[in-house]
Write an enzyme that holds these catalytic residues in place. Structure first.
Site, short mmCIF file in Angstrom:
data_model
loop_
_atom_site.label_atom_id
_atom_site.label_comp_id
_atom_site.label_asym_id
_atom_site.label_seq_id
_atom_site.Cartn_x
_atom_site.Cartn_y
_atom_site.Cartn_z
N ASP A 141 0.84 -1.20 0.00
CA ASP A 141 0.00 0.00 0.00
C ASP A 141 0.88 1.26 0.00
OD1 ASP A 141 -2.84 0.91 0.39
OD2 ASP A 141 -1.95 1.89 2.13
N GLU B 110 1.88 -0.52 -4.85
CA GLU B 110 0.92 0.52 -5.25
C GLU B 110 1.73 1.80 -5.40
OE1 GLU B 110 -3.11 2.92 -3.95
OE2 GLU B 110 -1.58 2.45 -2.48
C1 GLC Z 1 -4.21 2.95 -0.72
C2 GLC Z 1 -5.41 2.05 -0.63
C3 GLC Z 1 -6.58 2.87 -0.23
C4 GLC Z 1 -6.31 3.48 1.12
C5 GLC Z 1 -5.02 4.28 1.11
C6 GLC Z 1 -4.55 4.60 2.50
O1 GLC Z 1 -4.33 3.89 -1.71
O2 GLC Z 1 -5.59 1.36 -1.83
O3 GLC Z 1 -7.78 2.14 -0.20
O4 GLC Z 1 -7.36 4.31 1.49
O5 GLC Z 1 -3.97 3.56 0.51
O6 GLC Z 1 -4.10 3.44 3.13
#
Ligand code: GLC
Length: 523
Positions: A203, A256
């Site tokens: 994440d 991500e």
């Molecule tokens: C990422 C996740 C999202 C979350 C954010 C904070 O972007 O995919 O759902 O709100 O991180 O953790």
């Protein structure tokens, strides 16, 4: 010849656990619910599943606010149930990835609770990012950074110190210069690797380190931002890679990473760093052959093992996105199916999001009293937030909760989903689900036989046509039918073809007549 690792061309299915399947009747999906539906996923034809966070959490951000990284929240089940899920997934030939949230913890994490009760500049506060107001400006935030979820990125404590949260105030950012933080995440990785997970989705991977001195900024996600993609973050992932590589079985990590260039993205994907990073440029591209071609070209120029993704739990569903502005209300879903064929034809791996195979659209009319996304509340409704793509799945039956569970669903499902349940679509050869199953089967049938490169073929205006010999993929993003390129036979199309013509909003896979020579791959 070196064998291809599984993740290199896997189709990974994202499970937003809260909304997948509920085994307990509390209206919230859980691990046992996922386990009960594994046969569906194996049959759908995906290679792996990625589970969104199921760790102990007060759920201020749907579980992306983690209070204990090494336990299951009772809402989702138990560690024993997790172990059963891993064993069953593996038994059915599915790999399993879990989400790891390193940028921030929950404010309920014991470390943050200790920090709150500790004095300024204490070792307890050093695990997070606490700062005083600037000199001479006692009531001002330490800098001008804004939260991704709206509002300032700082919250003040009664003693005057502020703490940084790039997301909600319940999600304080860790200080990644602190050795205890680094060490604790290595322990967490080993904890889940020891339990048999095949990899991690990381994440906010580009967020961990912030620039020294936390300077003011107005920059977005680019490499020069003091917030995102700092060079130091790569050292963290080198340490993580060493841990992953110390385990047998090709354990993998996908980051991500939101960036503004494929070159920045590629920096995360190196032989001693992450295996993959999400290619969000693909998801952000509008319905346009030119836009798709540009993303494909820049991606393939920058990366050998790219990923392709059209949706996830943070974005508007593609059947809605692609339909915006189209005259025909069915265009969104038709385009989404055509785009799927393009994505599955490209070299690399593909990530699907639960429900896209059912052709679900964004649920836009959720009343504010049922909404849960902090984005909606922090922007006072100016941004609708992400609840609309998180509505629990319709499995069966003719009325909500459509077999999701026995006790309703935490977000209400639209009654029209009666026509879109998994059960109903399974027996309808014309359904979106049947199309996804055929497309995934077709991809499998070609696995290991196609080159890692693509060749662009002459395309009529508005169309995208490329080949990975002997496969040819053609997608018509224009408004008029176009002639299909020469082919021996049609392997699959997202809508019926009109003789030798490819109608608008349609994609097709064509095969040239040529023997396929299988290349070896790992189990
Ligand atoms: C990422 C996740 C999202 C979350 C954010 C904070 O972007 O995919 O759902 O709100 O991180 O953790």
């Amino acid at each position: 010849m070196r064998e291809t690792p599984w993740w290199h061309d896997a189709v990974v299915y994202e499970i937003y656990v809260r909304s997948f399947a509920d085994s307990t009747g509390d209206g919230v999906g859980d691990l046992a619910g996922v386990r009960s539906r594994l046969p569906y996923l194996a049959d759908l034809g995906v290679d792996a599943i990625w589970l969104t966070p199921f760790y102990r959490s007060p759920m201020a951000d749907g579980g992306y606010d983690v209070a204990d990284y090494r336990d299951v929240d009772p809402l989702f089940g138990t560690l024993d149930e997790f172990d059963d899920l891993v064993a069953d997934a593996h038994g059915q030939g599915l790999r399993l990835m879990v989400d790891i949230v390193p940028n921030h913890s929950s404010a309920a994490h014991p470390w943050f609770q200790k920090a709150l009760n500790a004095p300024e500049s204490s070792p307890e506060r050093d695990r997070y990012i606490f700062r005083p107001s600037p000199p001479g400006r006692p009531d001002t935030e330490p800098n001008n950074w804004l939260s991704v979820f709206g509002g300032p990125a700082w919250t003040r404590l009664p003693d005057g110190d502020w703490y940084l949260h790039l997301f909600a105030p319940q999600q304080p950012d860790f200080n990644w210069n602190n050795p205890e933080v680094r060490e604790d995440f290595l322990t967490t990785l080993r904890f889940w690797l020891d339990r048999g997970v095949d990899g991690f989705r990381i994440d906010v991977a580009m967020g961990l380190h912030k620039a020294e001195g936390l300077p003011d900024t107005a920059l977005g996600f680019g490499a020069r931002s003091p917030i995102w993609s700092r060079p130091e973050v790569h050292q963290v992932f080198r340490e993580w890679r060493a841990v992953l590589d110390s385990y047998p079985g090709d354990r993998a990590a996908v980051g991500e990473v939101w960036t503004d260039s494929a070159e920045d993205l590629a920096l995360y994907v190196r032989s001693d760093e992450l295996h993959q990073s999400f290619n969000f440029a693909w998801l952000e591209a509008p319905w346009s052959a030119g836009a798709f071609r540009e993303v494909i070209e820049t991606t393939l120029a920058a990366m050998r093992a790219p990923t392709w993704v059209l949706s996830n739990h943070d974005v508007v569903r593609q059947a809605t996105r692609y339909g915006e502005g189209a005259a025909d209300p069915g265009a969104g879903l038709a385009r989404a199916c055509a785009a799927l064929l393009a994505m599955l034809a490209l070299p690399g791996s593909a990530y699907l999001y639960q429900g896209e195979e059912l052709g679900l659209t964004e649920v836009k009319n959720l009343p504010s009293e049922v909404r849960q996304d902090p984005v909606y509340f922090r922007t006072k409704g100016a941004m609708p937030g992400r609840d609309g793509c998180r509505v629990p799945l319709p499995w069966s039956g003719t009325a909500p909760p459509f077999g999701f569970g026995s006790g309703g669903s935490w977000l209400p499902q639209p009654p029209e989903w009666a026509g879109l349940t998994m059960e109903r679509q399974m027996t309808d050869p014309g359904s979106s689900l049947s199309f996804y199953r055929r497309a995934l089967a077709a991809r499998r049938s070609l696995r290991g036989t196609l080159p890692d490169t693509i060749t662009w073929l002459d395309a009529p205006a508005g169309a995208l046509v490329f080949s990975r010999d002997p496969l040819v993929c053609a997608v018509n993003c224009g408004t008029d039918p176009v002639r299909l390129p020469p082919h021996e036979r049609v392997l699959i199309s997202s809508a019926p073809l009109d003789g030798g013509m490819l109608p608008p909003d349609t994609g097709a896979w064509l095969l040239r007549d040529r023997p396929l020579t299988p290349r070896p791959r790992s189990a």
